[in-house]
Write a protein that holds these residues in place. Structure first.
Motif, PDB file in Angstrom:
ATOM      1  N   LYS A 148       0.831  -1.184   0.000  1.00  0.00           N
ATOM      2  CA  LYS A 148       0.000   0.000   0.000  1.00  0.00           C
ATOM      3  C   LYS A 148       0.873   1.246   0.000  1.00  0.00           C
ATOM      4  O   LYS A 148       1.986   1.240   0.524  1.00  0.00           O
ATOM      5  N   ALA A 149       0.346   2.297  -0.590  1.00  0.00           N
ATOM      6  CA  ALA A 149       1.078   3.561  -0.575  1.00  0.00           C
ATOM      7  C   ALA A 149       1.218   4.032   0.864  1.00  0.00           C
ATOM      8  O   ALA A 149       0.263   3.998   1.651  1.00  0.00           O
ATOM      9  N   VAL A 150       2.414   4.448   1.223  1.00  0.00           N
ATOM     10  CA  VAL A 150       2.688   4.896   2.581  1.00  0.00           C
ATOM     11  C   VAL A 150       2.743   6.407   2.611  1.00  0.00           C
ATOM     12  O   VAL A 150       3.324   7.037   1.716  1.00  0.00           O
ATOM     13  N   ALA A 151       2.123   6.993   3.618  1.00  0.00           N
ATOM     14  CA  ALA A 151       2.169   8.446   3.759  1.00  0.00           C
ATOM     15  C   ALA A 151       3.617   8.897   3.863  1.00  0.00           C
ATOM     16  O   ALA A 151       4.450   8.201   4.460  1.00  0.00           O
ATOM     17  N   PRO A 152       3.972  10.036   3.274  1.00  0.00           N
ATOM     18  CA  PRO A 152       5.358  10.516   3.309  1.00  0.00           C
ATOM     19  C   PRO A 152       5.879  10.624   4.738  1.00  0.00           C
ATOM     20  O   PRO A 152       5.154  11.028   5.650  1.00  0.00           O
ATOM     21  N   LEU A 153       7.137  10.252   4.925  1.00  0.00           N
ATOM     22  CA  LEU A 153       7.758  10.332   6.240  1.00  0.00           C
ATOM     23  C   LEU A 153       8.457  11.675   6.408  1.00  0.00           C
ATOM     24  O   LEU A 153       9.014  12.223   5.457  1.00  0.00           O
ATOM     25  N   THR A 154       8.436  12.168   7.629  1.00  0.00           N
ATOM     26  CA  THR A 154       9.185  13.380   7.929  1.00  0.00           C
ATOM     27  C   THR A 154      10.666  13.036   8.039  1.00  0.00           C
ATOM     28  O   THR A 154      11.045  11.862   8.158  1.00  0.00           O
ATOM     29  N   LYS A 155      11.513  14.033   8.017  1.00  0.00           N
ATOM     30  CA  LYS A 155      12.950  13.822   8.161  1.00  0.00           C
ATOM     31  C   LYS A 155      13.253  13.116   9.474  1.00  0.00           C
ATOM     32  O   LYS A 155      14.083  12.200   9.532  1.00  0.00           O
ATOM     33  N   ARG A 156      12.580  13.532  10.538  1.00  0.00           N
ATOM     34  CA  ARG A 156      12.805  12.926  11.846  1.00  0.00           C
ATOM     35  C   ARG A 156      12.352  11.471  11.858  1.00  0.00           C
ATOM     36  O   ARG A 156      13.023  10.596  12.420  1.00  0.00           O
ATOM     37  N   GLU A 157      11.217  11.181  11.212  1.00  0.00           N
ATOM     38  CA  GLU A 157      10.734   9.803  11.164  1.00  0.00           C
ATOM     39  C   GLU A 157      11.711   8.915  10.404  1.00  0.00           C
ATOM     40  O   GLU A 157      11.927   7.758  10.781  1.00  0.00           O
ATOM     41  N   LYS A 158      12.314   9.453   9.356  1.00  0.00           N
ATOM     42  CA  LYS A 158      13.307   8.680   8.616  1.00  0.00           C
ATOM     43  C   LYS A 158      14.526   8.389   9.488  1.00  0.00           C
ATOM     44  O   LYS A 158      15.103   7.295   9.423  1.00  0.00           O
ATOM     45  N   GLN A 159      14.921   9.370  10.307  1.00  0.00           N
ATOM     46  CA  GLN A 159      16.043   9.147  11.226  1.00  0.00           C
ATOM     47  C   GLN A 159      15.706   8.051  12.228  1.00  0.00           C
ATOM     48  O   GLN A 159      16.519   7.152  12.485  1.00  0.00           O
TER      49      GLN A 159
END
Length: 214
Positions: A148-159
């Motif tokens: 499923k398409a995932v909502a875009p992650l924030t920079k902090r969430e990627k960290q």
């Protein structure tokens, strides 16, 4: 054609010794092939590729110490000229795409005939993307979303995601990012919600499928 028929320096990586031995025995009978090594673990294979000229790596996906897609990425880092071909019983489209994303030049199922295996290796060495006949059928099917398409992650969430993948605890992540443990827990919960998963293993699998941990 492949460098005036120069023998192909081949390495095979498969965690089943019987499969490994069978492949080596089969391919050593072909004068176009020079089997340089067979390995049951990814790290042994990676170390060998770092120290020797290897034209092709036949790579199983399921290994005891590292996922095949990650090993493919590392092989291409240390030896960009080495051609990596997925060689597995796994026929999932998502796995095939994951391996290609990490630098593989093709994918073959283990029921491939010896002649087709040889053709695929030569195609890959000549710059083509090589699939065995069954894999071609899998890739040609109408594209159905594998995830499923995932909502875009924030920079902090990627960290946070990267640190989770590295095995950090909430406290370690908080210390490293100068955040409170509560804030880290909030980001972690948001990641679970975005990926619609309930545990870390499922989170990392989904993130890898999206190419976020490559």
């Amino acid at each position: 054609m492949w460098q005036d028929k120069q023998p192909i320096a081949l390495v095979i990586v498969d965690d089943h010794p019987v499969v490994l031995h069978g492949l080596e025995t089969l391919l050593q009978q072909d004068e176009r092939i020079a089997v340089r090594g067979g390995f049951t673990t990814g790290m042994e294979a990676l170390a060998f590729v770092q120290q020797h000229t290897v034209h092709v790596v036949l790579l199983d996906i399921s290994l005891p110490d590292i996922h095949g897609a990650e090993l493919c990425r590392r092989i291409k880092q240390v030896s960009p000229a080495t051609v990596v071909l997925g060689f597995s019983n796994h026929a999932e489209r998502l796995l095939i795409l994951q391996l290609l994303q990490n630098g593989a030049s093709g994918y073959l199922l283990k029921n491939v005939a010896a002649a087709e295996l040889m053709t695929c290796m030569e195609e890959a060495l000549n710059g083509q993307v090589a699939f065995s006949s069954e894999v071609k059928q899998i890739m040609a099917r109408a594209a159905v979303p594998d995830v499923k398409a995932v909502a875009p992650l924030t920079k902090r969430e990627k960290q946070i995601l990267r640190l989770i993948a590295d095995g950090r605890t909430n406290q370690q992540m908080a210390d490293e990012l100068s955040l409170s443990v509560l804030t880290v827990e909030t980001h972690r919960r948001n990641l679970m919600q975005k990926f619609e998963v309930k545990n870390v293993a499922a989170l990392l699998k989904a993130a890898m499928a999206e190419g976020l941990l490559s």
